[in-house]
Write a protein that holds these residues in place. Structure first.
Motif, PDB file in Angstrom:
ATOM      1  N   LEU A  47     -34.673 -11.369   1.542  1.00  8.43           N
ATOM      2  CA  LEU A  47     -34.415 -10.364   0.503  1.00  8.43           C
ATOM      3  C   LEU A  47     -32.942  -9.971   0.420  1.00  8.43           C
ATOM      4  O   LEU A  47     -32.531  -9.320  -0.538  1.00  8.43           O
ATOM      5  CB  LEU A  47     -35.266  -9.112   0.762  1.00  8.43           C
ATOM      6  CG  LEU A  47     -36.778  -9.278   0.616  1.00  8.43           C
ATOM      7  CD1 LEU A  47     -37.487  -7.973   0.944  1.00  8.43           C
ATOM      8  CD2 LEU A  47     -37.141  -9.732  -0.798  1.00  8.43           C
ATOM      9  N   ILE A  48     -32.139 -10.347   1.418  1.00  9.06           N
ATOM     10  CA  ILE A  48     -30.717  -9.988   1.423  1.00  9.06           C
ATOM     11  C   ILE A  48     -29.853 -11.152   0.969  1.00  9.06           C
ATOM     12  O   ILE A  48     -28.634 -11.010   0.833  1.00  9.06           O
ATOM     13  CB  ILE A  48     -30.291  -9.531   2.845  1.00  9.06           C
ATOM     14  CG1 ILE A  48     -31.233  -8.446   3.349  1.00  9.06           C
ATOM     15  CG2 ILE A  48     -28.882  -8.953   2.848  1.00  9.06           C
ATOM     16  CD1 ILE A  48     -31.285  -7.210   2.457  1.00  9.06           C
ATOM     17  N   ALA A  49     -30.435 -12.302   0.719  1.00 13.24           N
ATOM     18  CA  ALA A  49     -29.648 -13.469   0.316  1.00 13.24           C
ATOM     19  C   ALA A  49     -29.166 -13.318  -1.125  1.00 13.24           C
ATOM     20  O   ALA A  49     -29.965 -13.084  -2.024  1.00 13.24           O
ATOM     21  CB  ALA A  49     -30.490 -14.734   0.447  1.00 13.24           C
ATOM     22  N   PRO A  50     -27.861 -13.449  -1.372  1.00  9.58           N
ATOM     23  CA  PRO A  50     -27.345 -13.361  -2.749  1.00  9.58           C
ATOM     24  C   PRO A  50     -27.599 -14.659  -3.519  1.00  9.58           C
ATOM     25  O   PRO A  50     -27.808 -15.715  -2.919  1.00  9.58           O
ATOM     26  CB  PRO A  50     -25.840 -13.129  -2.547  1.00  9.58           C
ATOM     27  CG  PRO A  50     -25.551 -13.768  -1.217  1.00  9.58           C
ATOM     28  CD  PRO A  50     -26.783 -13.592  -0.381  1.00  9.58           C
ATOM     29  N   THR A 166     -30.141 -11.532   8.961  1.00  6.05           N
ATOM     30  CA  THR A 166     -31.487 -11.403   8.392  1.00  6.05           C
ATOM     31  C   THR A 166     -32.188 -12.753   8.334  1.00  6.05           C
ATOM     32  O   THR A 166     -33.385 -12.867   8.628  1.00  6.05           O
ATOM     33  CB  THR A 166     -31.413 -10.798   6.977  1.00  6.05           C
ATOM     34  OG1 THR A 166     -30.760  -9.526   7.040  1.00  6.05           O
ATOM     35  CG2 THR A 166     -32.803 -10.599   6.401  1.00  6.05           C
ATOM     36  N   ALA A 167     -31.436 -13.786   7.969  1.00  8.40           N
ATOM     37  CA  ALA A 167     -31.998 -15.136   7.918  1.00  8.40           C
ATOM     38  C   ALA A 167     -32.458 -15.577   9.304  1.00  8.40           C
ATOM     39  O   ALA A 167     -33.523 -16.193   9.454  1.00  8.40           O
ATOM     40  CB  ALA A 167     -30.969 -16.112   7.364  1.00  8.40           C
ATOM     41  N   LEU A 168     -31.657 -15.272  10.322  1.00  6.41           N
ATOM     42  CA  LEU A 168     -32.025 -15.638  11.687  1.00  6.41           C
ATOM     43  C   LEU A 168     -33.300 -14.920  12.123  1.00  6.41           C
ATOM     44  O   LEU A 168     -34.212 -15.531  12.702  1.00  6.41           O
ATOM     45  CB  LEU A 168     -30.880 -15.302  12.645  1.00  6.41           C
ATOM     46  CG  LEU A 168     -31.184 -15.485  14.142  1.00  6.41           C
ATOM     47  CD1 LEU A 168     -31.512 -16.939  14.459  1.00  6.41           C
ATOM     48  CD2 LEU A 168     -30.009 -14.995  14.978  1.00  6.41           C
ATOM     49  N   LEU A 169     -33.375 -13.628  11.861  1.00  9.08           N
ATOM     50  CA  LEU A 169     -34.555 -12.858  12.249  1.00  9.08           C
ATOM     51  C   LEU A 169     -35.797 -13.370  11.526  1.00  9.08           C
ATOM     52  O   LEU A 169     -36.883 -13.478  12.119  1.00  9.08           O
ATOM     53  CB  LEU A 169     -34.334 -11.374  11.934  1.00  9.08           C
ATOM     54  CG  LEU A 169     -33.274 -10.659  12.776  1.00  9.08           C
ATOM     55  CD1 LEU A 169     -33.050  -9.244  12.268  1.00  9.08           C
ATOM     56  CD2 LEU A 169     -33.664 -10.645  14.246  1.00  9.08           C
ATOM     57  N   THR A 170     -35.642 -13.700  10.239  1.00  9.72           N
ATOM     58  CA  THR A 170     -36.770 -14.216   9.469  1.00  9.72           C
ATOM     59  C   THR A 170     -37.239 -15.563  10.007  1.00  9.72           C
ATOM     60  O   THR A 170     -38.438 -15.797  10.191  1.00  9.72           O
ATOM     61  CB  THR A 170     -36.379 -14.365   7.980  1.00  9.72           C
ATOM     62  OG1 THR A 170     -35.993 -13.080   7.467  1.00  9.72           O
ATOM     63  CG2 THR A 170     -37.543 -14.906   7.164  1.00  9.72           C
ATOM     64  N   ALA A 171     -36.275 -16.436  10.282  1.00  9.00           N
ATOM     65  CA  ALA A 171     -36.618 -17.764  10.807  1.00  9.00           C
ATOM     66  C   ALA A 171     -37.237 -17.674  12.195  1.00  9.00           C
ATOM     67  O   ALA A 171     -38.018 -18.544  12.593  1.00  9.00           O
ATOM     68  CB  ALA A 171     -35.371 -18.636  10.846  1.00  9.00           C
ATOM     69  N   SER A 172     -36.914 -16.599  12.938  1.00  6.68           N
ATOM     70  CA  SER A 172     -37.441 -16.429  14.288  1.00  6.68           C
ATOM     71  C   SER A 172     -38.824 -15.785  14.292  1.00  6.68           C
ATOM     72  O   SER A 172     -39.417 -15.589  15.366  1.00  6.68           O
ATOM     73  CB  SER A 172     -36.481 -15.579  15.127  1.00  6.68           C
ATOM     74  OG  SER A 172     -35.199 -16.186  15.188  1.00  6.68           O
ATOM     75  N   GLY A 173     -39.310 -15.412  13.111  1.00  8.53           N
ATOM     76  CA  GLY A 173     -40.630 -14.810  13.021  1.00  8.53           C
ATOM     77  C   GLY A 173     -40.661 -13.321  13.264  1.00  8.53           C
ATOM     78  O   GLY A 173     -41.728 -12.747  13.529  1.00  8.53           O
ATOM     79  N   PHE A 174     -39.531 -12.661  13.169  1.00 13.17           N
ATOM     80  CA  PHE A 174     -39.471 -11.211  13.377  1.00 13.17           C
ATOM     81  C   PHE A 174     -40.342 -10.515  12.335  1.00 13.17           C
ATOM     82  O   PHE A 174     -40.213 -10.747  11.129  1.00 13.17           O
ATOM     83  CB  PHE A 174     -38.021 -10.739  13.252  1.00 13.17           C
ATOM     84  CG  PHE A 174     -37.840  -9.258  13.370  1.00 13.17           C
ATOM     85  CD1 PHE A 174     -38.169  -8.585  14.537  1.00 13.17           C
ATOM     86  CD2 PHE A 174     -37.321  -8.525  12.311  1.00 13.17           C
ATOM     87  CE1 PHE A 174     -37.987  -7.219  14.654  1.00 13.17           C
ATOM     88  CE2 PHE A 174     -37.132  -7.161  12.411  1.00 13.17           C
ATOM     89  CZ  PHE A 174     -37.464  -6.504  13.586  1.00 13.17           C
ATOM     90  N   ASP A 175     -41.237  -9.638  12.786  1.00 13.15           N
ATOM     91  CA  ASP A 175     -42.187  -8.994  11.872  1.00 13.15           C
ATOM     92  C   ASP A 175     -41.733  -7.626  11.387  1.00 13.15           C
ATOM     93  O   ASP A 175     -42.466  -6.934  10.675  1.00 13.15           O
ATOM     94  CB  ASP A 175     -43.568  -8.874  12.533  1.00 13.15           C
ATOM     95  CG  ASP A 175     -43.557  -7.958  13.759  1.00 13.15           C
ATOM     96  OD1 ASP A 175     -42.479  -7.426  14.104  1.00 13.15           O
ATOM     97  OD2 ASP A 175     -44.628  -7.777  14.370  1.00 13.15           O
ATOM     98  N   GLY A 176     -40.512  -7.234  11.773  1.00 12.90           N
ATOM     99  CA  GLY A 176     -39.972  -5.963  11.283  1.00 12.90           C
ATOM    100  C   GLY A 176     -40.642  -4.739  11.847  1.00 12.90           C
ATOM    101  O   GLY A 176     -40.615  -3.677  11.218  1.00 12.90           O
ATOM    102  N   PHE A 177     -41.270  -4.871  13.034  1.00 11.39           N
ATOM    103  CA  PHE A 177     -41.964  -3.750  13.680  1.00 11.39           C
ATOM    104  C   PHE A 177     -43.027  -3.140  12.775  1.00 11.39           C
ATOM    105  O   PHE A 177     -43.318  -1.946  12.840  1.00 11.39           O
ATOM    106  CB  PHE A 177     -40.970  -2.664  14.103  1.00 11.39           C
ATOM    107  CG  PHE A 177     -39.906  -3.150  15.038  1.00 11.39           C
ATOM    108  CD1 PHE A 177     -40.229  -3.604  16.311  1.00 11.39           C
ATOM    109  CD2 PHE A 177     -38.571  -3.176  14.644  1.00 11.39           C
ATOM    110  CE1 PHE A 177     -39.245  -4.059  17.186  1.00 11.39           C
ATOM    111  CE2 PHE A 177     -37.585  -3.632  15.512  1.00 11.39           C
ATOM    112  CZ  PHE A 177     -37.920  -4.083  16.788  1.00 11.39           C
TER     113      PHE A 177
END
Length: 265
Positions: A47-50, A166-177
């Motif tokens: 969602l943060i990618a331009p 943000t891309a790294l966290l998304t690719a790592s499967g981070f669920d955003g708590f």
């Protein structure tokens, strides 16, 4: 001799950065940055990618960096105290920029996030020196080539760092708590705006960091309204944040200029 070494290091670093950008664009047959690392940095990856056109600002930044490399080699700048302070820090940012492109091209997303975070720190360090060494009457060429270029560079890397992490966290499967993705997107955009406001306050209304950061936020909004990963909340927040940041920066600059005139009188 030490001045010539510094000038040479800056110039070589600029060449390395430009070659790296050429490779990163895919013009040399490589994979464009937005498609590298499995597309993790693509316009619809988070969602943060331009949107793609946002990256055209790199052309302006690289043009400014090349201009700086040439300008700082002029005889009048050889023994400049300001360039002795700024030369090596700028060279470090150029080499880090090339390292970031190389890490992305190698598909090392985690490393790319670390490198761009270090690049952001290096640019903040450089920006502080730019602000503290600026002198009234230094001339419009230096204001554009040095102050303007570093400001644009910093503003864009600020939003690029947020997108990369943000891309790294998304690719790592981070669920955003457990938070909704839109909530995280809105929060990150607001934090980026507050960071831009802090730069504006410290820089007494420097326009270039705000210009590139606002540019990035606008293209985040475009990507969230026209791409395959829509988010009305993130788009609206990005537009509102960019607008508020521009207005606040202009006000800060006007107040700073009025204060400076009053102190001279």
């Amino acid at each position: 001799m030490s001045d010539r070494i510094r000038q040479t290091v800056v110039t070589v670093s600029a060449v390395v950065a430009v070659v790296g950008s050429f490779i990163g664009s895919g013009a040399a047959g490589g994979t464009p940055i937005q498609d590298a690392a499995g597309g993790a940095l693509g316009a619809d990856s988070t969602l943060i990618a331009p949107a793609g056109p946002a990256f055209s600002i790199w052309s302006v930044i690289y043009l400014g960096l090349i201009a700086y490399a040439v300008w700082q080699f002029l005889p009048a700048q050889t023994h400049s105290p300001r360039q002795r302070i700024l030369g090596y820090p700028i060279a470090v940012t150029l080499l880090l920029n090339a390292a970031w492109i190389l890490s992305v091209q190698a598909g090392l997303l985690a490393l790319s996030a670390v490198v761009i975070a270090v690049l952001l720190i290096a640019l903040l360090f450089t920006f502080v020196r730019v602000v503290r060494t600026r002198r009234r009457g230094q001339g419009w060429v230096q204001s554009i080539v040095v102050d303007g270029t570093v400001g644009l560079y910093l503003g864009w890397v600020s939003i690029a760092t947020a997108a990369n992490v943000t891309a790294l966290l998304t690719a790592s499967g981070f669920d955003g708590f457990g938070w909704p993705a839109d909530a995280w997107g809105v929060a990150i955009v607001i934090v980026a705006g507050l960071a831009g406001l802090a730069l504006a306050v410290f820089g007494e209304g420097r326009l270039s960091p705000t210009a590139s950061l606002a540019w990035g936020l606008v293209w985040v909004a475009v990507s969230r309204t026209t791409g395959t990963l829509p988010s009305a909340a993130v788009a609206a927040t990005a537009i509102a944040t960019a607008s508020a940041l521009v207005v606040a920066t202009v006000i800060i600059r006007l107040v700073a200029e009025r204060t400076a005139r009053a102190s001279r009188d």
